[in-house]
Write a protein that holds these residues in place. Structure first.
Motif, short mmCIF file in Angstrom:
data_model
loop_
_atom_site.label_atom_id
_atom_site.label_comp_id
_atom_site.label_asym_id
_atom_site.label_seq_id
_atom_site.Cartn_x
_atom_site.Cartn_y
_atom_site.Cartn_z
N HIS A 88 0.86 -1.18 0.00
CA HIS A 88 0.00 0.00 0.00
C HIS A 88 0.90 1.23 0.00
O HIS A 88 1.68 1.45 0.93
CB HIS A 88 -0.93 -0.02 1.22
CG HIS A 88 -1.81 -1.22 1.28
ND1 HIS A 88 -3.05 -1.26 0.67
CD2 HIS A 88 -1.62 -2.44 1.83
CE1 HIS A 88 -3.60 -2.45 0.88
NE2 HIS A 88 -2.75 -3.19 1.57
N GLU A 185 -7.26 1.95 -4.39
CA GLU A 185 -7.88 1.41 -3.19
C GLU A 185 -9.27 2.03 -3.02
O GLU A 185 -9.41 3.26 -3.00
CB GLU A 185 -7.01 1.68 -1.98
CG GLU A 185 -5.67 0.97 -2.03
CD GLU A 185 -4.89 1.10 -0.74
OE1 GLU A 185 -4.95 0.17 0.07
OE2 GLU A 185 -4.23 2.13 -0.56
N SER A 187 -11.20 2.52 -0.47
CA SER A 187 -11.34 3.45 0.64
C SER A 187 -10.81 4.84 0.29
O SER A 187 -11.35 5.86 0.73
CB SER A 187 -10.63 2.92 1.89
OG SER A 187 -9.24 2.73 1.63
N TYR A 188 -9.77 4.86 -0.53
CA TYR A 188 -9.23 6.14 -0.98
C TYR A 188 -10.24 6.84 -1.89
O TYR A 188 -10.47 8.05 -1.77
CB TYR A 188 -7.91 5.93 -1.72
CG TYR A 188 -7.37 7.18 -2.37
CD1 TYR A 188 -6.64 8.11 -1.64
CD2 TYR A 188 -7.59 7.44 -3.73
CE1 TYR A 188 -6.15 9.27 -2.22
CE2 TYR A 188 -7.09 8.60 -4.32
CZ TYR A 188 -6.37 9.50 -3.56
OH TYR A 188 -5.90 10.64 -4.15
N THR A 190 -13.56 6.46 -2.05
CA THR A 190 -14.76 6.91 -1.35
C THR A 190 -14.46 8.12 -0.47
O THR A 190 -15.29 9.04 -0.38
CB THR A 190 -15.35 5.77 -0.51
OG1 THR A 190 -14.35 5.27 0.40
CG2 THR A 190 -15.83 4.63 -1.40
N THR A 191 -13.29 8.16 0.15
CA THR A 191 -12.91 9.32 0.95
C THR A 191 -12.69 10.53 0.06
O THR A 191 -13.13 11.64 0.38
CB THR A 191 -11.62 9.02 1.75
OG1 THR A 191 -11.85 7.91 2.61
CG2 THR A 191 -11.21 10.23 2.56
N ALA A 197 -20.34 7.74 4.97
CA ALA A 197 -19.64 6.78 5.83
C ALA A 197 -20.60 5.94 6.65
O ALA A 197 -20.25 5.46 7.73
CB ALA A 197 -18.69 7.53 6.75
N GLU A 202 -19.93 1.66 3.90
CA GLU A 202 -18.67 1.12 4.41
C GLU A 202 -18.58 -0.38 4.14
O GLU A 202 -17.51 -0.90 3.83
CB GLU A 202 -18.53 1.41 5.91
CG GLU A 202 -18.20 2.87 6.20
CD GLU A 202 -17.80 3.08 7.65
OE1 GLU A 202 -17.91 2.12 8.45
OE2 GLU A 202 -17.37 4.20 7.98
N THR A 205 -17.71 -0.78 0.51
CA THR A 205 -16.30 -0.45 0.30
C THR A 205 -15.39 -1.57 0.75
O THR A 205 -14.42 -1.93 0.07
CB THR A 205 -15.94 0.85 1.05
OG1 THR A 205 -16.79 1.91 0.59
CG2 THR A 205 -14.49 1.24 0.81
N THR A 206 -15.70 -2.16 1.90
CA THR A 206 -14.89 -3.27 2.42
C THR A 206 -14.95 -4.46 1.48
O THR A 206 -13.92 -5.10 1.18
CB THR A 206 -15.37 -3.67 3.82
OG1 THR A 206 -15.21 -2.55 4.71
CG2 THR A 206 -14.56 -4.86 4.34
N THR A 209 -12.85 -3.80 -1.54
CA THR A 209 -11.42 -3.86 -1.21
C THR A 209 -10.93 -5.30 -1.19
O THR A 209 -9.90 -5.64 -1.79
CB THR A 209 -11.17 -3.21 0.17
OG1 THR A 209 -11.57 -1.83 0.11
CG2 THR A 209 -9.71 -3.30 0.56
#
Length: 223
Positions: A88, A185, A187-188, A190-191, A197, A202, A205-206, A209
């Motif tokens: 990562h 990634e 999570s990157y 979506t942020t 959130a 979430e 997203t998980t 991933t």
């Protein structure tokens, strides 16, 4: 540099052999009592090992410095990531090393994503396009794939997710001939785009991933 400046300068002036050592491979010296431990930075192909310089009689008045150099069989090389180890990068990108060339890596990615039920939307060979423009680029390809059922909820939450969707898998060869398979990634993404959130997003997203890491590792798995 943790060696006293005046001692360093005296050594350079009075001990040419030590000066050569300093010039070739010395950036950091740490002094413990009468022992100066030399930490090398490799500036030449034939300089590969650190050394310990024993220093005694460091008299400032006459500048006399007695030295003895001893080779030490140690290594400062950082371990390379394993082929199956996900790296990562901290910039929203994850990578694994591929044992295959770029073209074969991408073909294997296409196989695994199709077998998982995803649609392949595009494949871009950046190196070929560079060649067509009379430019040189090491092997470099990207594929775009995804599922409207999986991606649409993210874009419903934040329309800007459409910049990063469909999903992408990118393979390139570095200057050492190592092939890297990389992807964004989730999570990157979506942020970056302010996706909600809440528990539902979430969870999505998980799952994305885990799915991406599994697919990319499957693509680079040895025969």
């Amino acid at each position: 540099l943790f060696f006293p400046r005046h001692i360093f300068m005296q050594t350079m002036q009075h001990m040419p052999s030590i000066s050569m050592l300093l010039l070739q491979q010395l950036v950091l010296i740490t002094v413990f009592g009468g022992t100066a431990i030399v930490h090398p930075v490799v500036l030449a192909d034939d300089v590969t090992e650190p050394a310990i310089v024993m220093v005694s009689g460091m008299g400032e008045r006459n500048g006399a410095i007695n030295t003895t150099k001893m080779d030490v069989k140690t290594t400062t090389t950082m371990p390379e990531p394993r082929e199956d180890e996900c790296v990562h990068h901290g910039s929203g990108v994850a990578s694994v090393i591929s044992p295959y060339n770029v073209s074969t890596t991408i073909e294997r990615v296409l196989d695994v994503v199709r077998n998982a039920g995803f649609t392949v939307f595009a494949r871009v060979n950046h190196a070929q396009l560079a060649h067509d423009a009379n430019l040189f680029l090491l092997p470099n390809e990207v594929v775009m794939f995804g599922s409207p059922a999986g991606g649409t909820p993210f874009m419903q939450d934040s329309a800007l997710m459409g910049i990063d969707l469909p999903l992408k898998a990118h393979a390139h060869e570095d200057t050492d001939g190592v092939v890297h398979l990389s992807w964004n990634e989730p999570s990157y993404m979506t942020t970056r785009h302010g996706v909600s959130a809440d528990d539902a997003m979430e969870s999505r997203t998980t799952r994305m991933t885990v799915m991406l890491e599994q697919l990319m590792n499957e693509a680079v798995k040895g025969e």
